[in-house]
Design an enzyme around this catalytic site. Structure first.
Site, PDB file in Angstrom:
ATOM      1  N   ARG A  60       0.811  -1.221   0.000  1.00 18.58           N
ATOM      2  CA  ARG A  60       0.000   0.000   0.000  1.00 18.58           C
ATOM      3  C   ARG A  60       0.842   1.269   0.000  1.00 18.58           C
ATOM      4  O   ARG A  60       0.419   2.308   0.504  1.00 18.58           O
ATOM      5  CB  ARG A  60      -0.979   0.015   1.185  1.00 18.58           C
ATOM      6  CG  ARG A  60      -1.964  -1.135   1.210  1.00 18.58           C
ATOM      7  CD  ARG A  60      -2.870  -1.119  -0.013  1.00 18.58           C
ATOM      8  NE  ARG A  60      -4.049  -1.929   0.199  1.00 18.58           N
ATOM      9  CZ  ARG A  60      -5.235  -1.442   0.563  1.00 18.58           C
ATOM     10  NH1 ARG A  60      -5.397  -0.163   0.739  1.00 18.58           N
ATOM     11  NH2 ARG A  60      -6.260  -2.246   0.738  1.00 18.58           N
ATOM     12  N   ARG A  84      -2.495   6.685   0.076  1.00 14.61           N
ATOM     13  CA  ARG A  84      -2.901   7.848   0.848  1.00 14.61           C
ATOM     14  C   ARG A  84      -1.899   8.437   1.804  1.00 14.61           C
ATOM     15  O   ARG A  84      -2.135   9.517   2.325  1.00 14.61           O
ATOM     16  CB  ARG A  84      -4.191   7.502   1.598  1.00 14.61           C
ATOM     17  CG  ARG A  84      -5.324   7.257   0.650  1.00 14.61           C
ATOM     18  CD  ARG A  84      -6.450   6.564   1.343  1.00 14.61           C
ATOM     19  NE  ARG A  84      -5.948   5.325   1.952  1.00 14.61           N
ATOM     20  CZ  ARG A  84      -6.672   4.556   2.732  1.00 14.61           C
ATOM     21  NH1 ARG A  84      -7.883   4.895   3.029  1.00 14.61           N
ATOM     22  NH2 ARG A  84      -6.164   3.451   3.224  1.00 14.61           N
ATOM     23  N   ARG A 127      -5.602  12.551  -6.518  1.00 16.46           N
ATOM     24  CA  ARG A 127      -6.888  11.931  -6.215  1.00 16.46           C
ATOM     25  C   ARG A 127      -7.991  12.986  -6.083  1.00 16.46           C
ATOM     26  O   ARG A 127      -9.126  12.762  -6.520  1.00 16.46           O
ATOM     27  CB  ARG A 127      -6.684  11.160  -4.912  1.00 16.46           C
ATOM     28  CG  ARG A 127      -7.814  10.488  -4.329  1.00 16.46           C
ATOM     29  CD  ARG A 127      -8.127   9.165  -4.941  1.00 16.46           C
ATOM     30  NE  ARG A 127      -8.964   8.471  -4.000  1.00 16.46           N
ATOM     31  CZ  ARG A 127     -10.174   8.874  -3.670  1.00 16.46           C
ATOM     32  NH1 ARG A 127     -10.693   9.917  -4.230  1.00 16.46           N
ATOM     33  NH2 ARG A 127     -10.873   8.211  -2.777  1.00 16.46           N
ATOM     34  N   ASP A 187      -6.493  -2.203  -7.792  1.00 15.96           N
ATOM     35  CA  ASP A 187      -7.105  -2.821  -6.615  1.00 15.96           C
ATOM     36  C   ASP A 187      -7.412  -4.277  -6.921  1.00 15.96           C
ATOM     37  O   ASP A 187      -7.598  -4.640  -8.090  1.00 15.96           O
ATOM     38  CB  ASP A 187      -8.388  -2.095  -6.202  1.00 15.96           C
ATOM     39  CG  ASP A 187      -8.715  -2.373  -4.740  1.00 15.96           C
ATOM     40  OD1 ASP A 187      -8.209  -1.659  -3.872  1.00 15.96           O
ATOM     41  OD2 ASP A 187      -9.446  -3.343  -4.482  1.00 15.96           O
ATOM     42  N   TYR A 208     -15.443 -10.966  -0.826  1.00 20.33           N
ATOM     43  CA  TYR A 208     -16.117  -9.729  -1.267  1.00 20.33           C
ATOM     44  C   TYR A 208     -17.292 -10.025  -2.190  1.00 20.33           C
ATOM     45  O   TYR A 208     -18.324  -9.345  -2.131  1.00 20.33           O
ATOM     46  CB  TYR A 208     -15.123  -8.786  -1.950  1.00 20.33           C
ATOM     47  CG  TYR A 208     -14.189  -8.124  -0.957  1.00 20.33           C
ATOM     48  CD1 TYR A 208     -14.622  -7.072  -0.156  1.00 20.33           C
ATOM     49  CD2 TYR A 208     -12.880  -8.569  -0.795  1.00 20.33           C
ATOM     50  CE1 TYR A 208     -13.787  -6.482   0.772  1.00 20.33           C
ATOM     51  CE2 TYR A 208     -12.031  -7.989   0.130  1.00 20.33           C
ATOM     52  CZ  TYR A 208     -12.489  -6.948   0.911  1.00 20.33           C
ATOM     53  OH  TYR A 208     -11.656  -6.369   1.835  1.00 20.33           O
TER      54      TYR A 208
HETATM   55  O1  CP3 Z   1       0.424   0.498  -3.161  1.00 14.14           O
HETATM   56  C1  CP3 Z   1      -0.189  -0.541  -3.403  1.00 14.14           C
HETATM   57  O2  CP3 Z   1      -0.119  -1.542  -2.652  1.00 14.14           O
HETATM   58  C2  CP3 Z   1      -0.922  -0.684  -4.723  1.00 14.14           C
HETATM   59  C3  CP3 Z   1      -2.289  -0.472  -4.721  1.00 14.14           C
HETATM   60  C4  CP3 Z   1      -3.271  -1.343  -3.932  1.00 14.14           C
HETATM   61  C5  CP3 Z   1      -4.519  -0.830  -3.523  1.00 14.14           C
HETATM   62  N1  CP3 Z   1      -5.246  -1.841  -3.009  1.00 14.14           N
HETATM   63  C6  CP3 Z   1      -4.962   0.561  -3.675  1.00 14.14           C
HETATM   64  C7  CP3 Z   1      -6.043   1.081  -2.820  1.00 14.14           C
HETATM   65  C8  CP3 Z   1      -3.242  -2.703  -3.592  1.00 14.14           C
HETATM   66  C9  CP3 Z   1      -2.142  -3.721  -3.767  1.00 14.14           C
HETATM   67  C10 CP3 Z   1      -4.520  -3.001  -3.016  1.00 14.14           C
HETATM   68  C11 CP3 Z   1      -4.889  -4.352  -2.575  1.00 14.14           C
HETATM   69  C12 CP3 Z   1      -6.136  -4.551  -1.835  1.00 14.14           C
HETATM   70  N2  CP3 Z   1      -7.348  -3.939  -2.000  1.00 14.14           N
HETATM   71  C13 CP3 Z   1      -6.301  -5.530  -0.820  1.00 14.14           C
HETATM   72  C14 CP3 Z   1      -5.233  -6.509  -0.384  1.00 14.14           C
HETATM   73  C15 CP3 Z   1      -4.229  -5.896   0.507  1.00 14.14           C
HETATM   74  C16 CP3 Z   1      -4.704  -5.623   1.933  1.00 14.14           C
HETATM   75  O3  CP3 Z   1      -4.657  -4.461   2.316  1.00 14.14           O
HETATM   76  O4  CP3 Z   1      -5.099  -6.566   2.609  1.00 14.14           O
HETATM   77  C17 CP3 Z   1      -7.621  -5.440  -0.359  1.00 14.14           C
HETATM   78  C18 CP3 Z   1      -8.259  -6.289   0.721  1.00 14.14           C
HETATM   79  C19 CP3 Z   1      -8.283  -4.430  -1.128  1.00 14.14           C
HETATM   80  C20 CP3 Z   1      -9.697  -4.012  -1.073  1.00 14.14           C
HETATM   81  C21 CP3 Z   1      -9.827  -2.590  -0.672  1.00 14.14           C
HETATM   82  N3  CP3 Z   1      -9.461  -1.519  -1.466  1.00 14.14           N
HETATM   83  C22 CP3 Z   1     -10.349  -2.087   0.537  1.00 14.14           C
HETATM   84  C23 CP3 Z   1     -10.856  -2.929   1.682  1.00 14.14           C
HETATM   85  C24 CP3 Z   1     -10.280  -0.689   0.463  1.00 14.14           C
HETATM   86  C25 CP3 Z   1     -10.795   0.316   1.468  1.00 14.14           C
HETATM   87  C26 CP3 Z   1      -9.942   0.392   2.654  1.00 14.14           C
HETATM   88  C27 CP3 Z   1      -8.627   1.070   2.380  1.00 14.14           C
HETATM   89  O5  CP3 Z   1      -7.584   0.461   2.596  1.00 14.14           O
HETATM   90  O6  CP3 Z   1      -8.652   2.231   1.963  1.00 14.14           O
HETATM   91  C28 CP3 Z   1      -9.680  -0.356  -0.783  1.00 14.14           C
HETATM   92  C29 CP3 Z   1      -9.379   1.015  -1.296  1.00 14.14           C
HETATM   93  C30 CP3 Z   1      -8.008   1.300  -1.774  1.00 14.14           C
HETATM   94  N4  CP3 Z   1      -7.228   0.476  -2.529  1.00 14.14           N
HETATM   95  C31 CP3 Z   1      -7.301   2.511  -1.568  1.00 14.14           C
HETATM   96  C32 CP3 Z   1      -6.081   2.385  -2.224  1.00 14.14           C
HETATM   97  C33 CP3 Z   1      -4.994   3.412  -2.346  1.00 14.14           C
HETATM   98  C34 CP3 Z   1      -7.830   3.733  -0.836  1.00 14.14           C
HETATM   99  C35 CP3 Z   1      -8.708   4.510  -1.755  1.00 14.14           C
HETATM  100  C36 CP3 Z   1      -8.545   5.978  -1.603  1.00 14.14           C
HETATM  101  O7  CP3 Z   1      -9.285   6.549  -0.799  1.00 14.14           O
HETATM  102  O8  CP3 Z   1      -7.730   6.579  -2.309  1.00 14.14           O
END
Ligand code: CP3
Length: 344
Positions: A26, A30, A39, A76, A155
């Protein structure tokens, strides 16, 4: 394009390294004000994910701003269920929401499609990979990724995040045939999707099984590991990392799969896991993400203490899960610099 820094690939393959490579799950997101600026100019998260030029831009930000040894493509795990016919919304400050979920075998036909062209529906990801590599010009490797079938299943059944994913787990007891059918569909699409990412230029792959830890050992073998094993077997083009969060009992089974690297969360003892795995696999992780809330001196001390616990060179340094959004980027820099200055 040859890579100027291929440390992480050598570490994944168990080759000689001059220092430990470091990146953060991640990292592209953010914690960086520069990410928030991009964003804020958009309608939402999905627009960023689906606009390859911008996805490439935020993918590269942590390479420029934090000095990590790898980029991970900004996307994602939920783009896969969407491509299969189950669209999601990313609700601001709440997380993902699927208006429709899988409830029956009939739903599979429409909302868990398998026979579609990856470039057709997920071409925005492969395009982002191509643009990113062009702009990175070989500075660091680019990691592609997907969710593990079990986590995607959670999901698609639950429709949103949950502490227990009880709806998803219920199906394993009430309709295991449906569960296997859906898991196989997700697996088939995921393999083709990962291969498309490699073809587009991903140098490494990671499979995220974020909800591995909510299943008991026996069920995780049947509904989780069985499908991850298919993925590991199907990918032989590039190094692959399996991260099954919370499933320390599964590490021994994962070590038998044809994968290069096993991700560890912060609950797992590196020493114990090394004993289980031996020298045949690289371990990735596993500082507690909350450790980055402590002072700079403390971040340095905790990071060194983790590094001192490594009894092998087969390590890729990371946190034990994704970096939390309110972490100060300077603390991340301290973490990274500590790893880079550590003498092997
Ligand atoms: O930097 C990175 O790792 C690359 C991008 C990436 C994102 N999501 C961007 C993202 C990766 C590899 C993921 C994987 C992901 N997404 C997982 C597996 C990893 C983990 O954390 O367990 C899961 C379960 C998700 C599903 C998901 N996406 C959730 C539950 C959420 C909301 C909660 C959160 O962490 O914000 C997201 C949104 C998300 N995915 C954001 C980002 C940057 C935040 C969105 C924003 O407000 O900009």
């Amino acid at each position: 394009m040859s890579l100027k820094n291929d440390l992480i690939i050598r570490a994944a393959r168990g080759e000689e390294i001059e220092r430990y490579p470091v990146w953060l799950m991640r990292q592209a997101g953010r914690i960086l004000p520069e990410y928030r600026a991009v964003r804020a100019s958009l309608s939402g998260f999905k627009e960023l994910v689906e606009t390859p030029e911008l996805a490439a831009e935020v993918t590269i930000q942590p390479v420029d701003l934090l000095g990590v040894d790898a980029a991970i493509i900004f996307s994602d795990i939920l783009v896969v269920p969407e491509a299969m016919g189950l669209t999601y919304e990313m609700v601001e400050k709440k997380g993902p929401f699927f208006p429709k979920t899988i409830k029956s075998e009939e739903d599979l036909v429409k909302h868990a499609q398998v026979d579609f062209d990856i470039e057709d529906r997920l071409g925005y990801v492969t395009e982002a990979i191509r643009i990113t590599n062009k702009e990175l010009a070989g500075r660091v490797p680019l990691i592609g990724f997907a969710g593990a079938p079990w986590t995607i299943f959670c999901y698609m059944i639950e429709g949103q995040g949950s502490k227990t994913f009880a709806k998803a787990r219920k199906v394993l007891y009430t309709n295991p045939a449906l569960a296997h059918d859906l898991l196989q569909r997700i697996t088939d699409v995921t393999i083709r999707y990962l291969k498309a990412q490699v073809l587009a230029g991903a140098h490494m792959l990671q499979v995220f099984d974020s909800w591995a830890g909510i299943l008991g050992q026996v069920q995780y073998e049947e509904f989780g590991l069985k499908y991850i094993d298919q993925i590991a077997r199907a990918i032989d083009e590039v190094p692959i990392t399996i991260f099954a969060k919370g499933a320390f009992r599964a590490v021994e089974s994962i070590a038998k799969m044809p994968c290069n690297t096993i991700g560890l969360d912060w609950n797992m003892s590196v020493r114990e896991m090394r004993k289980l795995v031996g020298e045949s696999r690289t371990l990735q992780g596993n500082l507690d993400p909350c450790a980055l809330y402590s002072s700079h001196n403390e971040v340095e001390r905790l990071t060194k203490s983790m590094l001192n616990s490594f009894e092998s060179k087969r390590h890729i340094v990371n946190l034990g899960h994704g970096v939390y959004p309110d972490i100060n980027p300077d603390k991340v820099r301290t973490f990274i610099e500590t790893v880079k200055n550590y003498e092997l």
